[in-house]
Design a protein around this motif. Structure first.
Motif, PDB file in Angstrom:
ATOM      1  N   LEU A 105      11.477   0.952  -3.476  1.00 24.05           N
ATOM      2  CA  LEU A 105      10.328   0.494  -2.689  1.00 24.05           C
ATOM      3  C   LEU A 105       9.490  -0.506  -3.474  1.00 24.05           C
ATOM      4  CD1 LEU A 105       9.065   3.776  -0.951  1.00 24.05           C
ATOM      5  CD2 LEU A 105      10.019   1.758   0.168  1.00 24.05           C
ATOM      6  N   ALA A 106       9.259  -0.194  -4.754  1.00 24.33           N
ATOM      7  CA  ALA A 106       8.438  -1.076  -5.583  1.00 24.33           C
ATOM      8  C   ALA A 106       9.078  -2.450  -5.736  1.00 24.33           C
ATOM      9  CB  ALA A 106       8.225  -0.438  -6.961  1.00 24.33           C
ATOM     10  N   ASN A 107      10.405  -2.503  -5.753  1.00 27.07           N
ATOM     11  CA  ASN A 107      11.095  -3.790  -5.849  1.00 27.07           C
ATOM     12  C   ASN A 107      11.129  -4.511  -4.508  1.00 27.07           C
ATOM     13  OD1 ASN A 107      12.558  -4.390  -8.615  1.00 27.07           O
ATOM     14  ND2 ASN A 107      12.627  -2.182  -8.335  1.00 27.07           N
ATOM     15  N   LEU A 108      11.389  -3.777  -3.452  1.00 34.93           N
ATOM     16  CA  LEU A 108      11.507  -4.410  -2.139  1.00 34.93           C
ATOM     17  C   LEU A 108      10.195  -5.026  -1.673  1.00 34.93           C
ATOM     18  CD1 LEU A 108      13.849  -1.929  -0.226  1.00 34.93           C
ATOM     19  CD2 LEU A 108      14.385  -4.220  -1.062  1.00 34.93           C
ATOM     20  N   TYR A 109       9.057  -4.376  -1.982  1.00 33.22           N
ATOM     21  CA  TYR A 109       7.804  -4.946  -1.510  1.00 33.22           C
ATOM     22  C   TYR A 109       7.439  -6.217  -2.268  1.00 33.22           C
ATOM     23  CZ  TYR A 109       4.020  -3.938  -4.921  1.00 33.22           C
ATOM     24  OH  TYR A 109       3.160  -3.953  -5.991  1.00 33.22           O
ATOM     25  N   LEU A 138       0.828  -1.203   0.000  1.00 29.04           N
ATOM     26  CA  LEU A 138       0.000   0.000   0.000  1.00 29.04           C
ATOM     27  C   LEU A 138       0.868   1.261   0.000  1.00 29.04           C
ATOM     28  CD1 LEU A 138      -2.807  -1.041   2.522  1.00 29.04           C
ATOM     29  CD2 LEU A 138      -3.059  -0.686   0.058  1.00 29.04           C
ATOM     30  N   PHE A 139       1.955   1.242   0.785  1.00 32.22           N
ATOM     31  CA  PHE A 139       2.831   2.410   0.851  1.00 32.22           C
ATOM     32  C   PHE A 139       3.455   2.691  -0.504  1.00 32.22           C
ATOM     33  CE2 PHE A 139       6.950   4.448   1.751  1.00 32.22           C
ATOM     34  CZ  PHE A 139       6.500   5.568   2.423  1.00 32.22           C
ATOM     35  N   SER A 140       3.942   1.629  -1.173  1.00 31.95           N
ATOM     36  CA  SER A 140       4.561   1.800  -2.482  1.00 31.95           C
ATOM     37  C   SER A 140       3.558   2.288  -3.517  1.00 31.95           C
ATOM     38  CB  SER A 140       5.180   0.475  -2.946  1.00 31.95           C
ATOM     39  OG  SER A 140       5.696   0.588  -4.246  1.00 31.95           O
ATOM     40  N   THR A 141       2.352   1.722  -3.505  1.00 32.73           N
ATOM     41  CA  THR A 141       1.317   2.111  -4.468  1.00 32.73           C
ATOM     42  C   THR A 141       0.934   3.581  -4.308  1.00 32.73           C
ATOM     43  OG1 THR A 141       0.423  -0.142  -4.509  1.00 32.73           O
ATOM     44  CG2 THR A 141      -1.018   1.623  -5.277  1.00 32.73           C
ATOM     45  N   HIS A 157      14.346   7.198  -7.585  1.00 33.42           N
ATOM     46  CA  HIS A 157      15.009   5.949  -7.188  1.00 33.42           C
ATOM     47  C   HIS A 157      14.408   5.366  -5.915  1.00 33.42           C
ATOM     48  CE1 HIS A 157      17.380   8.992  -4.924  1.00 33.42           C
ATOM     49  NE2 HIS A 157      17.488   8.040  -4.022  1.00 33.42           N
ATOM     50  N   VAL A 158      13.845   6.234  -5.058  1.00 37.04           N
ATOM     51  CA  VAL A 158      13.174   5.738  -3.846  1.00 37.04           C
ATOM     52  C   VAL A 158      11.902   4.981  -4.227  1.00 37.04           C
ATOM     53  CG1 VAL A 158      12.058   6.396  -1.674  1.00 37.04           C
ATOM     54  CG2 VAL A 158      14.121   7.597  -2.436  1.00 37.04           C
TER      55      VAL A 158
END
Length: 312
Positions: free
Chosen positions: A278-282, A258-261, A273-274
């Motif tokens: 984030l999109a990759n880590l989640y 949810l945070f990334s979206t 880049h943040v």
């Protein structure tokens, strides 16, 4: 169907740019990426192996764990191989059809993952609130049918995304500032009217997350009410312990998602880049952590994994 008006020699390709601003560090970034991927594959394949081999684990809860493991393998495999090609070999080109295919499978498997978490919440509700009827309410056949329903829902909800994108024109800008073909990242590089795509993408996100979280919340509301009716503290602890692993998995899965979206759609002040990290880590961290969580919290599974590990 609209054609892709790309002003290049190869008009049927996009360029995945990796992590913008951190190109010089791509080799170093690939190390944690590959480690997370390998650990995820080992953990989830171990769950699949142990459950398939052990007859005593052929139960609804472990069947759900296998479904969860398959979605984890699918999610990480959708993104990591191409990301490593970008980091190691600077192989950034991806065909339009390949991009849309990656997008479809990634979002479809992620939606299926959410459906599995809802089914697991229902499983915990029955285990705590209807323990005497558990074996009759939740059979392996019924769990399989629920999994099939979740798969059909995922396909029907996600399929319009690449189909709608296929109709958009893409002009001079064919660079996707991402490591994989995320829906909104592709939408943003179109030179056409993307209102429908944006609204559908946001609507699907809210429907899936909203509906699934509501169903999970209702299940746990009933569980808490049932636990509060129990007078024994030991019974309280035992009932809550049966839900601990699932609660941890939900927090690990839904919170960064949810945070990334939301930051990708509304966080205009956050560096690119943040967003990408984030999109990759989640997508990478939950598949690695969830087998560990269930291995630690589920004694029966932990014992079986230990037995197979000692044999190796």
């Amino acid at each position: 169907m609209a054609s892709f008006n790309l002003t290049t020699a190869e008009p049927s390709t996009f360029i995945l740019n990796g992590i913008p601003g951190l190109e010089a560090a791509h080799i170093w970034i690939s190390i944690p990426f590959s480690m997370l991927y390998i650990i995820s594959l080992l953990g989830n394949f171990m769950v699949l192996l142990v459950v398939s081999k052990e007859q005593t684990l052929h139960k609804p809860m472990y069947l759900l764990l296998c479904m969860l493991a398959l979605t984890h393998i699918g999610i990480s495999t959708c993104i990591v191989p191409k990301a490593l090609c970008i980091f190691w070999f600077r192989s950034k080109d991806i065909t339009v059809d390949g991009c849309l295919t990656q997008m479809f499978f990634l979002h479809m498997v992620a939606t299926m993952h959410s459906a599995v978490l809802v089914t697991m919440a229902f499983d915990r509700y029955v285990a705590v609130c209807e323990p005497l009827r558990y074996a009759t309410i939740l059979t392996n056949a019924r769990i399989t049918k629920l999994g099939l329903v979740g798969l059909i829902r995922a396909v029907l909800l996600i399929l319009p995304e690449p189909l709608l994108l296929r109709r958009l024109p893409f002009c001079a800008n064919r660079v996707i500032p991402h490591t994989y073909c995320e829906h909104m990242a592709v939408v943003k590089i179109s030179c056409g009217d993307t209102t429908v795509n944006r609204m559908y993408g946001l609507g699907i996100t809210l429907v899936i997350s909203g509906l699934d979280l509501t169903l999970i919340g209702l299940s746990y509301g009933q569980i808490i009410r049932a636990v509060l009716r129990i007078s024994s503290k030991n019974a309280h602890r035992k009932a809550l312990n049966t839900c601990t692993a699932h609660i941890c998995v939900m927090l690990v899965s839904y919170t960064p998602n949810l945070f990334s979206t939301l930051t990708h759609r509304f966080g205009q002040g956050i560096a690119a880049h943040v967003h990408i990290l984030l999109a990759n880590l989640y997508l990478l961290v939950p598949p690695m952590l969830n087998p560990i969580i269930y291995g630690v919290k589920t004694k029966e599974l932990r014992d079986k994994v230990g037995k197979y590990t000692c044999r190796m």
